[in-house]
Design a protein around this motif. Structure first.
Motif, PDB file in Angstrom:
ATOM      1  N   GLY A  55       0.783  -1.236   0.000  1.00 11.20           N
ATOM      2  CA  GLY A  55       0.000   0.000   0.000  1.00 11.20           C
ATOM      3  C   GLY A  55       0.812   1.282   0.000  1.00 11.20           C
ATOM      4  O   GLY A  55       2.035   1.277  -0.166  1.00 11.20           O
ATOM      5  N   ARG A  56       0.101   2.415   0.167  1.00 12.16           N
ATOM      6  CA  ARG A  56       0.752   3.725   0.126  1.00 12.16           C
ATOM      7  C   ARG A  56       1.696   3.924   1.302  1.00 12.16           C
ATOM      8  O   ARG A  56       2.811   4.389   1.165  1.00 12.16           O
ATOM      9  CB  ARG A  56      -0.300   4.844   0.117  1.00 12.16           C
ATOM     10  CG  ARG A  56      -0.872   5.127  -1.253  1.00 12.16           C
ATOM     11  CD  ARG A  56      -2.116   5.958  -1.146  1.00 12.16           C
ATOM     12  NE  ARG A  56      -3.122   5.248  -0.337  1.00 12.16           N
ATOM     13  CZ  ARG A  56      -4.344   5.713  -0.051  1.00 12.16           C
ATOM     14  NH1 ARG A  56      -4.708   6.914  -0.474  1.00 12.16           N
ATOM     15  NH2 ARG A  56      -5.194   5.008   0.650  1.00 12.16           N
TER      16      ARG A  56
ATOM     17  N   GLU B 204      -6.393  -1.405  -0.229  1.00 12.68           N
ATOM     18  CA  GLU B 204      -5.998  -0.738   1.017  1.00 12.68           C
ATOM     19  C   GLU B 204      -7.138  -0.623   2.029  1.00 12.68           C
ATOM     20  O   GLU B 204      -6.925  -0.731   3.232  1.00 12.68           O
ATOM     21  CB  GLU B 204      -5.429   0.654   0.705  1.00 12.68           C
ATOM     22  CG  GLU B 204      -4.164   0.536  -0.137  1.00 12.68           C
ATOM     23  CD  GLU B 204      -3.202   1.680   0.121  1.00 12.68           C
ATOM     24  OE1 GLU B 204      -2.992   2.051   1.283  1.00 12.68           O
ATOM     25  OE2 GLU B 204      -2.661   2.201  -0.865  1.00 12.68           O
ATOM     26  N   SER B 205      -8.368  -0.403   1.554  1.00 13.92           N
ATOM     27  CA  SER B 205      -9.460  -0.253   2.527  1.00 13.92           C
ATOM     28  C   SER B 205      -9.772  -1.599   3.175  1.00 13.92           C
ATOM     29  O   SER B 205     -10.034  -1.677   4.383  1.00 13.92           O
ATOM     30  CB  SER B 205     -10.700   0.362   1.869  1.00 13.92           C
ATOM     31  OG  SER B 205     -11.189  -0.487   0.861  1.00 13.92           O
ATOM     32  N   GLU B 206      -9.724  -2.681   2.367  1.00 15.89           N
ATOM     33  CA  GLU B 206      -9.933  -4.007   2.956  1.00 15.89           C
ATOM     34  C   GLU B 206      -8.802  -4.344   3.939  1.00 15.89           C
ATOM     35  O   GLU B 206      -9.028  -4.999   4.958  1.00 15.89           O
ATOM     36  CB  GLU B 206      -9.995  -5.086   1.866  1.00 15.89           C
ATOM     37  CG  GLU B 206     -11.241  -5.038   0.995  1.00 15.89           C
ATOM     38  CD  GLU B 206     -11.109  -4.043  -0.162  1.00 15.89           C
ATOM     39  OE1 GLU B 206     -10.007  -3.463  -0.309  1.00 15.89           O
ATOM     40  OE2 GLU B 206     -12.097  -3.833  -0.886  1.00 15.89           O
ATOM     41  N   HIS B 207      -7.612  -3.886   3.600  1.00 19.00           N
ATOM     42  CA  HIS B 207      -6.482  -4.153   4.499  1.00 19.00           C
ATOM     43  C   HIS B 207      -6.692  -3.459   5.843  1.00 19.00           C
ATOM     44  O   HIS B 207      -6.415  -4.046   6.905  1.00 19.00           O
ATOM     45  CB  HIS B 207      -5.170  -3.691   3.849  1.00 19.00           C
ATOM     46  CG  HIS B 207      -3.951  -4.036   4.660  1.00 19.00           C
ATOM     47  ND1 HIS B 207      -2.931  -3.152   4.885  1.00 19.00           N
ATOM     48  CD2 HIS B 207      -3.610  -5.164   5.312  1.00 19.00           C
ATOM     49  CE1 HIS B 207      -2.007  -3.719   5.647  1.00 19.00           C
ATOM     50  NE2 HIS B 207      -2.389  -4.954   5.913  1.00 19.00           N
ATOM     51  N   ALA B 208      -7.190  -2.228   5.790  1.00 12.25           N
ATOM     52  CA  ALA B 208      -7.467  -1.500   7.041  1.00 12.25           C
ATOM     53  C   ALA B 208      -8.512  -2.269   7.865  1.00 12.25           C
ATOM     54  O   ALA B 208      -8.394  -2.392   9.094  1.00 12.25           O
ATOM     55  CB  ALA B 208      -7.962  -0.089   6.724  1.00 12.25           C
ATOM     56  N   GLU B 209      -9.512  -2.795   7.169  1.00  9.39           N
ATOM     57  CA  GLU B 209     -10.556  -3.577   7.852  1.00  9.39           C
ATOM     58  C   GLU B 209      -9.957  -4.837   8.484  1.00  9.39           C
ATOM     59  O   GLU B 209     -10.269  -5.203   9.628  1.00  9.39           O
ATOM     60  CB  GLU B 209     -11.633  -3.947   6.824  1.00  9.39           C
ATOM     61  CG  GLU B 209     -12.879  -4.572   7.431  1.00  9.39           C
ATOM     62  CD  GLU B 209     -13.845  -5.078   6.343  1.00  9.39           C
ATOM     63  OE1 GLU B 209     -13.750  -4.605   5.183  1.00  9.39           O
ATOM     64  OE2 GLU B 209     -14.657  -5.971   6.672  1.00  9.39           O
TER      65      GLU B 209
END
Lengths: 307, 307
Positions: free
Chosen positions: A213-214, B93-98
């Protein structure tokens, strides 16, 4: 035909056509010929002949490790895209009938499996740190381990040097920053000499891990700036993007902090490792010296078979 | 202390306490000491010395195989409870945050992974049959392969001889019923002789695989009646229930039919294999001859180290 002009896909086809690797239908998952295995064994013997001078403690871990330990190591934070977990079916007879029904109609039956306590080992040293932590304080002179393991990374590719399941041999040093630094310097020198003896083109360069990721881009840049990772690169599938066959890593106190690795005086240990990608090295040899091991240059055969 | 009175749990503790195996927190998943590895290497050398007489073709497969190939082999029908599939995170990235959020709160994040094309190899020979099928007709004299692989079976246990990840060495014969039968007879004799040389108590008995469910009971009974499977059993964790350390299997034309393995005249090949459970054999040696390899009986050391 000049081996140096191969691209990844035609190198893979050449390895298949010559019976060096066997296709499984899945990119990055191959059978290996007896010759291929013998090359790996001979290269491992070269590594061990060097490593034995330092009197490392040998431990071997299987290709899977404790999933809770992988979580605690921070791997899912940095490399979630590469990790693998083992899932198994834990249902009864009626669920089994449902599973077979889904399989018969081509529906996804794999979601009927649940995660086990086992994750795939991503690098040979990940299972080591909790094992060392369970043994009490680290002695003043530090510790040195010789490891080898099958490793998994989920990155399907037509590049034969980028397998999903591959073997890694590692030496791991746990101690002070100075002890770890001396260890890494010594292996940078020895690694170069080994690859020179195998008559393979190489360069050593600063490198970074493929952080996700970023946010990962910043971690990669920082790792590079601090000189925490070096790679010995050999052109395998591409001249422009050579393949990392050996890597030399300084973890600072990351694993020491994570696993509570401490000296008797309570200070936290640093760690570092040198890793040898055994399949990558073998494929580099086949790429540069040809598909028939018996016709490799005499000096290369001598370096391998005298070890 | 008489080693013969150990139960499974105390044998495991003894292996931990003596630094032969290392605990991972997961039953059936252990690190192995250098001595343990050397015993496995020496036993493998004994097996290879026998096997080399027959001129087998060496192929090596990694600990994972093509999931579609495992499905086609019928494994999920007969042994769904033992299988393992590798699942990986494939989100952004959003799934990773989840995912990290779930991990932080102790929720199940593993369901955010999807199945890859890779299943764990359940026995060393499963990836072989499709590889052979891709090579065209089987010659009249049949084929003989030497395999070794890490294997996975989901059966967590405190019995150190029942690991979830373990190594298996196999010889596989593909040919006529007569060729396969002669192969199996020969290895029944050679297997006994090897275990005798290691001074281990044993018996050879008809056996069956752990087929799943009620239907599986009938398959197991039929396999036993037809004499398709024999095991060489050594008491390891229990005197009453000795452990299968070698197995001798006749598959009839199961894999031949499944994978289209045929002779040039179009008739379907039969197959059979002999499998050596390397960790089981090593643990049997530690159990019967003691935790210190250097103090093993001279005849046992001679048999292993002269190979």
């Amino acid at each position: 035909m000049d081996a140096k002009t191969f691209d990844a896909k035609s190198l893979l086809d050449d390895l298949f056509d010559n019976g060096v690797l066997f296709d499984s239908g899945i990119d990055g998952l191959y059978g290996r010929s007896g010759d291929f295995e013998e090359v790996i064994e001979r290269f491992e013997a070269m590594v061990l002949r060097e490593g034995e001078k330092d009197g490392a403690t040998r431990i071997h871990f299987p290709p899977g490790m404790s999933r809770p330990a992988l979580e605690k190591s921070g791997y899912m934070k940095s490399f979630p895209q590469l990790a693998g977990c083992v899932h198994s079916f834990m249902g009864g007879e009626s669920e089994h009938a449902e599973l077979l029904g889904k399989m018969a109609t081509g529906d996804d039956w794999t979601e009927m499996q649940e995660s086990t306590g086992i994750a795939m080992t991503p690098a040979a040293c990940y299972p080591l740190y909790p094992t060392v932590a369970a043994r009490g304080p680290v002695p003043d002179e530090g510790l040195l381990f010789a490891l080898s393991s099958y490793c998994f990374r989920h990155e399907p590719s037509k590049d034969p040097a980028r397998m999903q399941l591959f073997r890694m041999r590692e030496y791991v040093r746990i101690g002070t920053a100075e002890q770890v630094s001396a260890f890494r310097e010594s292996w940078l020198k020895r690694g170069r000499a080994m690859i020179e003896a195998l008559d393979l083109p190489m360069e050593v360069d600063a490198a970074n891990d493929p952080f996700f990721g970023r946010g990962g881009k910043m971690m990669a840049a920082s790792q590079r700036e601090q000189g925490l990772k070096f790679e010995l690169l050999i052109p395998v599938a591409s001249l422009k993007k050579p393949t990392a066959c050996l890597s030399f890593n300084y973890h600072q106190d990351h694993f020491g902090e994570t696993w509570g690795l401490k000296f008797a005086d309570g200070s936290t240990c640093h760690s570092g490792c040198v890793g040898f990608g055994l399949e990558r090295l073998a494929i580099a040899l086949f790429r540069h010296h040809g598909m028939d091991v018996k016709r490799w240059p005499a000096n290369v055969r001598e370096a391998l078979w005298s070890a």
